[in-house]
Enzyme design. Sequence first.
Site, PDB file in Angstrom:
ATOM      1  N   ALA A  59       0.891  -1.169   0.000  1.00 56.44           N
ATOM      2  CA  ALA A  59       0.000   0.000   0.000  1.00 56.44           C
ATOM      3  C   ALA A  59       0.922   1.210   0.000  1.00 56.44           C
ATOM      4  O   ALA A  59       1.818   1.317   0.831  1.00 56.44           O
ATOM      5  CB  ALA A  59      -0.882  -0.004   1.245  1.00 56.44           C
ATOM      6  N   SER A  60       0.744   2.112  -0.950  1.00 55.38           N
ATOM      7  CA  SER A  60       1.646   3.257  -1.107  1.00 55.38           C
ATOM      8  C   SER A  60       1.725   4.097   0.159  1.00 55.38           C
ATOM      9  O   SER A  60       0.785   4.149   0.962  1.00 55.38           O
ATOM     10  CB  SER A  60       1.178   4.149  -2.262  1.00 55.38           C
ATOM     11  OG  SER A  60       1.310   3.488  -3.495  1.00 55.38           O
ATOM     12  N   ALA A  61       2.853   4.778   0.313  1.00 51.59           N
ATOM     13  CA  ALA A  61       3.021   5.714   1.422  1.00 51.59           C
ATOM     14  C   ALA A  61       2.010   6.855   1.273  1.00 51.59           C
ATOM     15  O   ALA A  61       1.740   7.295   0.146  1.00 51.59           O
ATOM     16  CB  ALA A  61       4.434   6.270   1.432  1.00 51.59           C
TER      17      ALA A  61
END
Length: 224
Positions: A59-61
Amino acid sequence: MSQQKWEGLIQKLVRGNILRSPNVIRALRQVSREPFLPKNVKASAASDCPLPIGSGQTASAPHMVSIMDEALELEVGHKVLEVGAGSGWHAATIAEIVAPSDAPKEEWGHVYTIERIAELAAFAKQNITQTGYEDRVTVIHQDGTLGYPEEAPYDRILVAAAGPEVPKPLVEQLKNGGILLVPVGGAQFYQTLVRVRKKNGETVEENLGGVAFVPLIGKHGFEP
């Protein structure tokens, strides 16, 4: 994760001039990352770093989701295609901008998000349903580099994985006046975020800086 921690992260992103637009700030406040994460990493939801969601994906930052949502110049009513659904979190933040909960449904846009990994597509669909975005986000399991011509053209397209070049089918499925956002470069976690604007059938590319994404796998990306 407490709401206080999430708000603290948002304030930090605002101070850093990463979050700037009222609609993007509101969306990030409304849609925290925690409900979209596996149980073992939920406690780290407010950490500004990518988090594992299984199948070798992340899950992207939050800062990267913020940068992309700002760069897309999203508006209420936009039809958006996302390549790389992951956990569904990024799609939900976009849905909250193009189809905000407090806007009349007839004004809503829609997000179509594609995931090539079956387990993650199912995970994203479950998360989208549990958080109440199933009427604004459609999860599709297939090769995202082919786009989703069934609903084209799109006002905005974003790719949450890095390819060797801008995938041609995505450019073809972008509306005139639309924006396509895609990381371009090698498969080894350092690439350039490219913003493509389509005007009168021609495309203009803009370099938005260095990023690190998982590789885009598919016919118009890297081979599996």
